[in-house]
Design an enzyme around this catalytic site. Structure first.
Site, PDB file in Angstrom:
ATOM      1  N   VAL A  59       1.980  -6.629   7.342  1.00 23.32           N
ATOM      2  CA  VAL A  59       3.113  -6.636   8.268  1.00 23.32           C
ATOM      3  C   VAL A  59       3.033  -5.433   9.194  1.00 23.32           C
ATOM      4  O   VAL A  59       2.925  -4.289   8.743  1.00 23.32           O
ATOM      5  CB  VAL A  59       4.448  -6.608   7.501  1.00 23.32           C
ATOM      6  CG1 VAL A  59       5.621  -6.454   8.471  1.00 23.32           C
ATOM      7  CG2 VAL A  59       4.609  -7.887   6.681  1.00 23.32           C
ATOM      8  N   SER A 104       0.816  -1.206   0.000  1.00 28.40           N
ATOM      9  CA  SER A 104       0.000   0.000   0.000  1.00 28.40           C
ATOM     10  C   SER A 104       0.856   1.266   0.000  1.00 28.40           C
ATOM     11  O   SER A 104       0.542   2.224  -0.720  1.00 28.40           O
ATOM     12  CB  SER A 104      -0.956   0.001   1.195  1.00 28.40           C
ATOM     13  OG  SER A 104      -0.252  -0.116   2.415  1.00 28.40           O
ATOM     14  N   SER A 143      -3.675   2.747  11.241  1.00 28.11           N
ATOM     15  CA  SER A 143      -2.394   2.259  11.756  1.00 28.11           C
ATOM     16  C   SER A 143      -2.422   0.753  11.968  1.00 28.11           C
ATOM     17  O   SER A 143      -3.099   0.247  12.865  1.00 28.11           O
ATOM     18  CB  SER A 143      -2.061   2.959  13.080  1.00 28.11           C
ATOM     19  OG  SER A 143      -0.928   2.369  13.680  1.00 28.11           O
ATOM     20  N   ASP A 187       4.645  11.971  13.193  1.00 28.09           N
ATOM     21  CA  ASP A 187       4.576  10.572  12.751  1.00 28.09           C
ATOM     22  C   ASP A 187       4.164   9.664  13.905  1.00 28.09           C
ATOM     23  O   ASP A 187       3.388   8.723  13.735  1.00 28.09           O
ATOM     24  CB  ASP A 187       5.938  10.153  12.188  1.00 28.09           C
ATOM     25  CG  ASP A 187       5.834   8.978  11.226  1.00 28.09           C
ATOM     26  OD1 ASP A 187       4.702   8.553  10.916  1.00 28.09           O
ATOM     27  OD2 ASP A 187       6.879   8.477  10.782  1.00 28.09           O
ATOM     28  N   LYS A 189       8.418   4.770  16.526  1.00 28.09           N
ATOM     29  CA  LYS A 189       6.995   5.118  16.633  1.00 28.09           C
ATOM     30  C   LYS A 189       6.104   3.915  16.364  1.00 28.09           C
ATOM     31  O   LYS A 189       4.977   3.835  16.882  1.00 28.09           O
ATOM     32  CB  LYS A 189       6.664   6.296  15.717  1.00 28.09           C
ATOM     33  CG  LYS A 189       6.985   6.093  14.231  1.00 28.09           C
ATOM     34  CD  LYS A 189       5.826   5.569  13.432  1.00 28.09           C
ATOM     35  CE  LYS A 189       6.207   5.319  11.996  1.00 28.09           C
ATOM     36  NZ  LYS A 189       5.087   4.791  11.184  1.00 28.09           N
ATOM     37  N   GLU A 191       5.323  -3.479  11.343  1.00 25.44           N
ATOM     38  CA  GLU A 191       6.774  -3.335  11.530  1.00 25.44           C
ATOM     39  C   GLU A 191       7.155  -3.262  13.009  1.00 25.44           C
ATOM     40  O   GLU A 191       8.263  -3.631  13.388  1.00 25.44           O
ATOM     41  CB  GLU A 191       7.288  -2.087  10.811  1.00 25.44           C
ATOM     42  CG  GLU A 191       7.280  -2.167   9.289  1.00 25.44           C
ATOM     43  CD  GLU A 191       8.479  -2.921   8.729  1.00 25.44           C
ATOM     44  OE1 GLU A 191       9.187  -3.610   9.493  1.00 25.44           O
ATOM     45  OE2 GLU A 191       8.694  -2.821   7.500  1.00 25.44           O
ATOM     46  N   LYS A 229       9.933   1.852   7.215  1.00 27.46           N
ATOM     47  CA  LYS A 229      10.006   2.309   8.606  1.00 27.46           C
ATOM     48  C   LYS A 229      10.220   1.100   9.502  1.00 27.46           C
ATOM     49  O   LYS A 229       9.350   0.692  10.275  1.00 27.46           O
ATOM     50  CB  LYS A 229       8.753   3.095   8.969  1.00 27.46           C
ATOM     51  CG  LYS A 229       8.582   4.350   8.101  1.00 27.46           C
ATOM     52  CD  LYS A 229       7.392   5.183   8.487  1.00 27.46           C
ATOM     53  CE  LYS A 229       7.326   6.453   7.642  1.00 27.46           C
ATOM     54  NZ  LYS A 229       6.221   7.351   8.030  1.00 27.46           N
ATOM     55  N   ASN A 259       0.035  -0.979  13.079  1.00 21.07           N
ATOM     56  CA  ASN A 259       0.724  -1.296  14.334  1.00 21.07           C
ATOM     57  C   ASN A 259      -0.209  -1.156  15.533  1.00 21.07           C
ATOM     58  O   ASN A 259      -0.209  -1.976  16.441  1.00 21.07           O
ATOM     59  CB  ASN A 259       1.950  -0.393  14.488  1.00 21.07           C
ATOM     60  CG  ASN A 259       3.056  -0.764  13.527  1.00 21.07           C
ATOM     61  OD1 ASN A 259       3.758  -1.744  13.715  1.00 21.07           O
ATOM     62  ND2 ASN A 259       3.199   0.013  12.452  1.00 21.07           N
TER      63      ASN A 259
END
Length: 332
Positions: free
Chosen positions: A283, A12, A258, A248, A195, A285, A110, A260
């Site tokens: 994924v 993406s 998000s 960020d 972050k 990160e 990132k 994460n």
């Protein structure tokens, strides 16, 4: 001379950056590498990525999209790396230092390369002998989903060679993308890694039942952790409140987009790591970063209670409820 830009990766964020480059009015030639042959055929036929941001129109010449990474890299001046950090070595395994000689390498990843425990710039410099002045980092609060919707977003392009950063940033500016440049290549890249860990923490806290009041305390402590760490790694004058750092962090910790935070929320609600990863099919990160940063910080010994708590939950299988309760006693 018309700049030639190659995208490495088919997700993406890669699709979003291809859109930025396409919508930018500067003359350029775009190339795109991805490993999925079916996705390439679909893009060539129907002009959109079937798997990510499918509403984004992709209008590249058929010959410029390929699974042949050597051909794509050979054609380009700028190489944008945009695959999950855990898969970077595998994606670049067919390339040599000679293939990247003279190229400007742009990290849009990132994350940290596992095993080596290096940020992307360090890995590319060590593995492929790319001079640090030829490495750029894209950072800032910018979710791919909002780029697809052409929501106003801001990016920071960092490099020790500010002229190179400026030249590349000029290729990304559009009516919905604003860019600025920085010489803080280490700070912006490490902040972008960290972050994600704090967004996982934010999700875990939400999953176990903490509210907005505690989230605000968590994130205000998180930016201080980032500041302590990047100052230990690369002590230069920087404003940690700039969008590449605080901005960020905020968008990754709070946004509905998000991955994460979503991953952390699932962990807080009782999912195992594996089941959360399977259900997301994307994924996060921050999962890999938590382990890498745990190892890296053995060298720097920075006080990072939030990062340490996330590591304990994800890798030492500590109870999210207990670990977050212990964390509440360490924040202010």
């Amino acid at each position: 001379m018309v700049p030639k830009v190659a995208m490495i990766g088919g997700g993406s964020w890669a699709t979003a950056i291809v859109k930025m480059l396409s919508d930018n009015r500067s003359a350029k030639e775009l190339y795109w590498w991805m490993r999925n042959e079916e996705a390439i055929t679909h893009i060539q036929t129907y002009k959109h990525n079937p798997n990510y941001l499918s509403a984004v129109e992709v209008d590249l010449p058929d010959a410029n999209i390929s699974t042949d990474i050597k051909m794509i890299v050979r054609a380009a001046d700028y190489i944008i790396l945009n695959v999950p950090a855990a898969f970077l070595k595998e994606s670049l395994q067919d390339l040599t230092a000679d293939d990247l000689a003279g190229k400007v390498i742009v990290s849009a990843i990132k994350g940290i390369v596992p095993d080596e425990n290096q940020i992307i710039g360090e890995f590319i410099q060590a593995r492929y002998q790319v001079p640090i002045e030829n490495i750029l980092v894209i950072s800032g609060p910018c979710h791919a989903e909002e780029v697809a919707l052409e929501k106003l977003s801001y990016l920071t392009i960092a490099s020790l060679d500010v002229d190179k950063a400026t030249a590349f940033s000029d290729l990304l500016n559009t009516r919905y993308i604003k860019t600025n440049v920085s010489d803080d290549i280490y700070g912006t890249e490490y902040a972008a890694v960290l972050k994600n860990i704090y967004a996982v923490a934010s999700g875990i806290c939400h999953g176990v039942g903490y509210g907005d009041n505690f989230q605000a305390v968590l994130i205000s402590n998180a930016i201080r952790e980032i500041n302590r760490f990047v100052n230990a790694v690369h002590p230069i004058s920087r404003d940690i409140m700039e969008s590449a750092y605080l901005g960020d962090l905020l968008v990754t910790a709070y946004s509905q987009f998000s991955r994460n935070r979503t991953f952390g929320n699932m962990i807080g609600k009782g999912y195992t790591v594996k089941s959360a990863q399977l259900e997301m099919n994307m994924v996060a990160e921050g999962y890999y970063a938590a382990s890498c940063m745990h190892v890296i910080n053995k060298k720097y010994k920075v006080d990072m209670p939030i990062s340490r708590a996330v590591y304990a939950v994800l890798y030492e299988k500590h109870s999210p409820q207990i670990e977050m309760r212990l964390l509440t006693e360490q924040l202010n």
